[in-house]
Design an enzyme around this catalytic site. Sequence first.
Site, PDB file in Angstrom:
ATOM      1  N   SER A  17      26.756  -7.632  21.403  1.00  0.00           N
ATOM      2  CA  SER A  17      26.078  -8.525  22.342  1.00  0.00           C
ATOM      3  C   SER A  17      24.598  -8.615  21.986  1.00  0.00           C
ATOM      4  O   SER A  17      24.072  -7.783  21.233  1.00  0.00           O
ATOM      5  CB  SER A  17      26.229  -8.032  23.794  1.00  0.00           C
ATOM      6  N   SER A 132      10.425  -2.048  20.254  1.00  0.00           N
ATOM      7  CA  SER A 132      10.032  -3.045  21.250  1.00  0.00           C
ATOM      8  C   SER A 132       8.518  -3.127  21.299  1.00  0.00           C
ATOM      9  O   SER A 132       7.814  -2.149  21.011  1.00  0.00           O
ATOM     10  CB  SER A 132      10.564  -2.654  22.634  1.00  0.00           C
ATOM     11  N   TYR A 145      11.417   3.657  29.217  1.00  0.00           N
ATOM     12  CA  TYR A 145      11.824   2.725  28.165  1.00  0.00           C
ATOM     13  C   TYR A 145      10.719   2.634  27.116  1.00  0.00           C
ATOM     14  O   TYR A 145      10.978   2.747  25.908  1.00  0.00           O
ATOM     15  CB  TYR A 145      12.109   1.348  28.766  1.00  0.00           C
ATOM     16  N   LYS A 149      10.921   3.943  23.076  1.00  0.00           N
ATOM     17  CA  LYS A 149      10.652   3.043  21.958  1.00  0.00           C
ATOM     18  C   LYS A 149       9.451   3.525  21.139  1.00  0.00           C
ATOM     19  O   LYS A 149       9.445   3.394  19.901  1.00  0.00           O
ATOM     20  CB  LYS A 149      10.422   1.617  22.463  1.00  0.00           C
ATOM     21  N   THR A 180      18.538 -12.375  26.707  1.00  0.00           N
ATOM     22  CA  THR A 180      19.863 -11.786  26.489  1.00  0.00           C
ATOM     23  C   THR A 180      20.391 -11.180  27.786  1.00  0.00           C
ATOM     24  O   THR A 180      19.717 -11.178  28.821  1.00  0.00           O
ATOM     25  CB  THR A 180      19.810 -10.662  25.427  1.00  0.00           C
TER      26      THR A 180
END
Length: 268
Positions: A17, A132, A145, A149, A180
């Site tokens: 995905s 990211s 998060y 990263k 997404t």
Amino acid sequence: MKNKGAGRTALVTGGTSGIGLETAKALRDRGCRVYTLSRRPASVPGIVSLTADVTDEAAVNEAVSSLLADAGRIDILVNCAGFGISGAIEFTNLSDAKKQFDVNFFGAVSVTKAVLPHMRKQGDGMIVNISSVAAPVSIPFQAFYSSAKAALNAFSAALANEVRPYGIRVTAVQPGDIRTGFTAAREKSALGDDEYGGRISRSVSKMERDEQNGMDPAKAGVYIAAQALRKSVPPVSTIGFSYKAVCALARILPASLFNRIVGSLYAK
């Protein structure tokens, strides 16, 4: 250009995905023999689906062994498996923070360790870790998060120096806002929102609007595939001119000023 990957075998984690899927398709279209590794199998023409959770080291090793038995070699690894959590640091359960690192950081480490012996023996290989813009731009209320990263960037740079003598290249690619299913899959917590004056919800809502108005994931996949097929790569690269500019500002501006700018956008 289309067949630049002819004869090369690629493994893309999180390849069923979003950015992972688009990267897998872009590598396939450039002539690579492509395998994806995800928790759930998926049927994509011209791509072989392997099933494993990147946090399960034994399952990862078994999947990589299966790929090697079938293809005989592995030339490219793209570590794209990941998810996001959001919430205030004060109110985030430590177990949730650890899960973020287990998937987004240690999952990439696990798959990398599984393929490295084979790349080293064949004297060639490319490892692309999907980081990211949230790594150099620490996002409030998405601290874990951003931290995972940032750790992936440091890991990539260190690994590049360790394996350079064996013909293995390593790079981290930093996407910005991409349109997404990642947004809907984010594990959100608004615990403490009253204490924080509603700032948690406002911050995450702004981020999600930005993501849903972001880049087409197919464009990101084409960029990542191009990086994976290069003979030399920088330690870190960023997708999109505007995000390159943001990352440049993060390097140029005084840290206190840049952090205040980020706070004005995502912590009001």
